[in-house]
Write a protein that holds these residues in place. Sequence first.
Motif, PDB file in Angstrom:
ATOM      1  N   GLY A 242       6.086   1.472   4.093  1.00  0.00           N
ATOM      2  CA  GLY A 242       5.781   1.959   2.755  1.00  0.00           C
ATOM      3  C   GLY A 242       6.786   1.573   1.693  1.00  0.00           C
ATOM      4  O   GLY A 242       6.815   2.178   0.611  1.00  0.00           O
TER       5      GLY A 242
ATOM      6  N   ASP B 186      -2.511   6.933  -1.657  1.00  0.00           N
ATOM      7  CA  ASP B 186      -3.696   6.125  -1.383  1.00  0.00           C
ATOM      8  C   ASP B 186      -3.929   5.127  -2.518  1.00  0.00           C
ATOM      9  O   ASP B 186      -4.987   5.089  -3.149  1.00  0.00           O
ATOM     10  CB  ASP B 186      -4.931   7.016  -1.208  1.00  0.00           C
ATOM     11  N   ASP B 187      -2.923   4.292  -2.756  1.00  0.00           N
ATOM     12  CA  ASP B 187      -2.959   3.384  -3.896  1.00  0.00           C
ATOM     13  C   ASP B 187      -2.301   2.059  -3.509  1.00  0.00           C
ATOM     14  O   ASP B 187      -1.368   2.032  -2.704  1.00  0.00           O
ATOM     15  CB  ASP B 187      -2.203   4.015  -5.073  1.00  0.00           C
ATOM     16  N   TYR B 188      -2.821   0.978  -4.061  1.00  0.00           N
ATOM     17  CA  TYR B 188      -2.184  -0.327  -3.904  1.00  0.00           C
ATOM     18  C   TYR B 188      -1.372  -0.621  -5.156  1.00  0.00           C
ATOM     19  O   TYR B 188      -1.834  -0.386  -6.274  1.00  0.00           O
ATOM     20  CB  TYR B 188      -3.233  -1.420  -3.677  1.00  0.00           C
TER      21      TYR B 188
ATOM     22  N   ALA C 115       5.910   4.918  -2.945  1.00  0.00           N
ATOM     23  CA  ALA C 115       5.403   6.238  -3.325  1.00  0.00           C
ATOM     24  C   ALA C 115       6.267   6.857  -4.424  1.00  0.00           C
ATOM     25  O   ALA C 115       5.755   7.344  -5.436  1.00  0.00           O
ATOM     26  CB  ALA C 115       5.349   7.155  -2.113  1.00  0.00           C
TER      27      ALA C 115
ATOM     28  N   THR D  83      -7.941  -8.022   5.226  1.00  0.00           N
ATOM     29  CA  THR D  83      -8.562  -6.763   4.840  1.00  0.00           C
ATOM     30  C   THR D  83      -9.763  -7.044   3.955  1.00  0.00           C
ATOM     31  O   THR D  83      -9.839  -8.105   3.319  1.00  0.00           O
ATOM     32  CB  THR D  83      -7.566  -5.860   4.085  1.00  0.00           C
TER      33      THR D  83
ATOM     34  N   SER E  60     -10.102  -1.338  -5.199  1.00  0.00           N
ATOM     35  CA  SER E  60      -9.387  -0.834  -4.019  1.00  0.00           C
ATOM     36  C   SER E  60     -10.335  -0.258  -2.972  1.00  0.00           C
ATOM     37  O   SER E  60      -9.903   0.294  -1.970  1.00  0.00           O
ATOM     38  CB  SER E  60      -8.328   0.221  -4.388  1.00  0.00           C
TER      39      SER E  60
ATOM     40  N   TYR F 147       0.839  -1.201   0.000  1.00  0.00           N
ATOM     41  CA  TYR F 147       0.000   0.000   0.000  1.00  0.00           C
ATOM     42  C   TYR F 147       0.870   1.245   0.000  1.00  0.00           C
ATOM     43  O   TYR F 147       1.779   1.387   0.819  1.00  0.00           O
ATOM     44  CB  TYR F 147      -0.908  -0.002   1.226  1.00  0.00           C
ATOM     45  N   ASP F 148       0.585   2.143  -0.932  1.00  0.00           N
ATOM     46  CA  ASP F 148       1.252   3.439  -1.024  1.00  0.00           C
ATOM     47  C   ASP F 148       0.358   4.462  -0.325  1.00  0.00           C
ATOM     48  O   ASP F 148      -0.612   4.953  -0.903  1.00  0.00           O
ATOM     49  CB  ASP F 148       1.468   3.788  -2.503  1.00  0.00           C
ATOM     50  N   SER F 149       0.679   4.786   0.932  1.00  0.00           N
ATOM     51  CA  SER F 149      -0.172   5.683   1.716  1.00  0.00           C
ATOM     52  C   SER F 149      -0.102   7.122   1.218  1.00  0.00           C
ATOM     53  O   SER F 149      -1.054   7.888   1.392  1.00  0.00           O
ATOM     54  CB  SER F 149       0.235   5.628   3.193  1.00  0.00           C
ATOM     55  N   THR F 150       0.994   7.503   0.593  1.00  0.00           N
ATOM     56  CA  THR F 150       1.124   8.867   0.075  1.00  0.00           C
ATOM     57  C   THR F 150       0.101   9.147  -1.013  1.00  0.00           C
ATOM     58  O   THR F 150      -0.504  10.225  -1.067  1.00  0.00           O
ATOM     59  CB  THR F 150       2.546   9.100  -0.469  1.00  0.00           C
TER      60      THR F 150
END
Length: 242
Positions: free
Chosen positions: A96, A46-48, A121, A230, A237, A41-44
């Motif tokens: 990340g 908001d993408d998988y 990211a 999850t 997503s 998961y790329d939290s910056t």
Amino acid sequence: MVLWNPCTGQSNLLPKLTDHCIPQFRGFGFNSTMKFCGFGYDSTNDDYKVVRGYNHRVRGSKETVVQVFSLKSGSWRTHEGLGYFFFAGPGCLLNGALHWPETLFNDFRATGSRIISFDLAEEKFQEMLPLPSQTAMWTCNEIIRFRIWMMKEYGVQESWTEVASLDILRKDSQFSLVTPLCILENGEGLIAKRYDFESLVLYSFKERTFRNVFRTHNKWKFDAVIYRETLVSPITSGITDI
């Protein structure tokens, strides 16, 4: 390539890559192609993202190519000109980034090892974390003792701490590949063990004994990974209704 959520059973057949062809696997020597992969998961943004690539070396030419699939955009991106690294297999997600152990060479001799990371990211290699100097050792009774270390403070070399060790008979070591997956609350270790037949075993660090959990038949091969449950859909997503 398929993205699958084992919790919900949903899956997503990813688009085929047409812009770059990964060379055929040729082993782990100095003329070789070593494939690697990962998911996280790329939290910056908001993408998988799904990561795949290869480290290719032949006749003095060498390169590392990374291909990233974004679940948000539904498309692949290819990154070249990243230098060259010597690692293979699935990456471990933390902070990340995906991480792999890499062997270092000088004049065709192994000189050490380190952990490299691929930031999801920024989609580039970043951290270079040295590994402890001793991860395995011979004992006097024909046993190889593998030492398990934990970096208690991310990125701090001095925080490496030996937390456990496991023993493999010398006669088995030439044919076995042992991958620690996790240490359970009762102190046992869940280990992926490849010898004769591939299997998942529980290892008692106190008794130094193995106990089979799962064993393949006819020498089938498998990879074992740890995942977090999850309800996120591998298709959109978003959260899946079940």
